[in-house]
Write an enzyme that holds these catalytic residues in place. Structure first.
Site, PDB file in Angstrom:
ATOM      1  N   ASP A  54     -24.144   6.803   2.706  1.00 34.57           N
ATOM      2  CA  ASP A  54     -22.751   7.152   2.985  1.00 34.57           C
ATOM      3  C   ASP A  54     -22.721   8.464   3.761  1.00 34.57           C
ATOM      4  O   ASP A  54     -23.317   9.457   3.313  1.00 34.57           O
ATOM      5  CB  ASP A  54     -21.997   7.293   1.660  1.00 34.57           C
ATOM      6  CG  ASP A  54     -20.503   7.491   1.826  1.00 34.57           C
ATOM      7  OD1 ASP A  54     -20.083   8.101   2.834  1.00 34.57           O
ATOM      8  OD2 ASP A  54     -19.747   7.059   0.934  1.00 34.57           O
ATOM      9  N   ASN A  80     -19.027   7.118  14.433  1.00 31.97           N
ATOM     10  CA  ASN A  80     -18.250   5.884  14.389  1.00 31.97           C
ATOM     11  C   ASN A  80     -17.815   5.521  12.974  1.00 31.97           C
ATOM     12  O   ASN A  80     -16.761   4.925  12.792  1.00 31.97           O
ATOM     13  CB  ASN A  80     -19.093   4.749  14.985  1.00 31.97           C
ATOM     14  CG  ASN A  80     -18.483   3.388  14.748  1.00 31.97           C
ATOM     15  OD1 ASN A  80     -17.471   3.036  15.346  1.00 31.97           O
ATOM     16  ND2 ASN A  80     -19.094   2.611  13.857  1.00 31.97           N
ATOM     17  N   TYR A 147      -5.390   8.553   7.171  1.00 28.54           N
ATOM     18  CA  TYR A 147      -6.338   8.213   8.233  1.00 28.54           C
ATOM     19  C   TYR A 147      -6.033   9.005   9.503  1.00 28.54           C
ATOM     20  O   TYR A 147      -6.935   9.577  10.129  1.00 28.54           O
ATOM     21  CB  TYR A 147      -6.258   6.719   8.500  1.00 28.54           C
ATOM     22  CG  TYR A 147      -7.050   6.231   9.681  1.00 28.54           C
ATOM     23  CD1 TYR A 147      -8.400   5.924   9.554  1.00 28.54           C
ATOM     24  CD2 TYR A 147      -6.452   6.049  10.929  1.00 28.54           C
ATOM     25  CE1 TYR A 147      -9.135   5.460  10.645  1.00 28.54           C
ATOM     26  CE2 TYR A 147      -7.174   5.585  12.020  1.00 28.54           C
ATOM     27  CZ  TYR A 147      -8.513   5.293  11.873  1.00 28.54           C
ATOM     28  OH  TYR A 147      -9.231   4.830  12.950  1.00 28.54           O
ATOM     29  N   ALA A 149      -4.372  11.833   9.987  1.00 28.45           N
ATOM     30  CA  ALA A 149      -4.649  13.271   9.891  1.00 28.45           C
ATOM     31  C   ALA A 149      -6.140  13.541   9.972  1.00 28.45           C
ATOM     32  O   ALA A 149      -6.575  14.533  10.575  1.00 28.45           O
ATOM     33  CB  ALA A 149      -4.076  13.825   8.589  1.00 28.45           C
ATOM     34  N   LYS A 151      -8.320  11.715  11.648  1.00 28.72           N
ATOM     35  CA  LYS A 151      -8.722  11.527  13.044  1.00 28.72           C
ATOM     36  C   LYS A 151      -8.240  12.687  13.920  1.00 28.72           C
ATOM     37  O   LYS A 151      -8.941  13.103  14.858  1.00 28.72           O
ATOM     38  CB  LYS A 151      -8.196  10.196  13.575  1.00 28.72           C
ATOM     39  CG  LYS A 151      -8.909   8.992  13.001  1.00 28.72           C
ATOM     40  CD  LYS A 151     -10.397   8.986  13.358  1.00 28.72           C
ATOM     41  CE  LYS A 151     -11.105   7.739  12.904  1.00 28.72           C
ATOM     42  NZ  LYS A 151     -12.541   7.724  13.246  1.00 28.72           N
TER      43      LYS A 151
END
Length: 227
Positions: A54, A80, A147, A149, A151
């Site tokens: 992870d 990615n 998500y 925020a 990115k």
């Protein structure tokens, strides 16, 4: 032989990019959380080094950096691996602080930690950092707050690292794609009209070939080159 590190190589755009780079003669280090899924994704590609783990786990970051250190150079680092967060997507008022932090650890903090860990090899090869972003980083979509925020933070952190470390780095919006992650965001909906991730790979290659100044770009803005 050029060397790439692509996180999240067991599915979607990561898998497509690993296969394309491997077919072009690159050595590719990649990862995924599920051993069987990662093994199935990379198959018998001879120049691909799979590492299970992870990206938010510091020990896994060390393991990835160790593989890169053994190879001695890093021409391309692609952040990615990503998470949407708790599903189904929900408003921020229903999202706990711990859930926010879990998303941001994966989507923003982990890429910084990994970049920091492989800086010597990036410098050796005058390598490029690509962080996969989203239009959600600059737009405001209901239920996408955690998500989005993450990115937005990833964009900023990537380009700050570029300025601080004299790196070439890109925050790239690949556009909507027909992936399992996108399907998770729209349960029960037909997403077959979205392009496959394989169609984005030539755009990323065109970006790398053009090597513009560090910045935020849309993958679709770059003319495609044969994959």
């Amino acid at each position: 032989m050029p060397v790439a590190l692509v996180t999240g190589g067991s599915a979607g755009l990561g898998r497509a990019l690993v296969h394309t780079l491997g077919a072009r003669g690159w050595t590719v280090v990649t990862d995924g959380r599920d051993d069987a899924r990662l093994a199935a994704a990379v198959g018998t590609l001879p120049a691909v080094v799979p590492v299970v783990g992870d990206v938010a786990d510091p020990a896994h970051v060390e393991a990835l950096a160790g593989e890169v250190g053994w190879l001695g150079r890093l021409d391309l680092l692609v952040h990615n691996a990503s998470t949407l967060g708790p599903l189904p997507l929900r408003p921020l008022r229903e999202t706990s602080t711990e859930e926010l932090l879990d998303v941001w650890r994966v989507n923003a903090a982990a890429p910084v930690a990994l970049t920091r860990a492989v800086l010597p090899q990036l410098r050796t090869a005058s390598g490029v950092v690509v962080s996969l972003s989203s239009d959600a980083a600059v737009e405001h979509y209901e239920t996408w707050g955690a998500y989005a925020a993450g990115k937005a933070a990833l964009d900023h952190l990537t380009l700050t690292l570029a300025a601080e470390e004299d790196l070439t780095a890109y925050a790239v919006d690949p556009g909507d794609m027909r992936t399992a992650m996108h399907q998770d965001a729209f349960p029960g909906e037909d997403i077959s009209d979205r392009p496959l991730p394989e169609t984005v790979v030539p755009q990323l290659l065109a970006l790398l070939a053009a090597r513009p100044p560090s910045g935020r770009y849309r993958a679709a803005s770059f003319a495609q080159v044969p994959a």
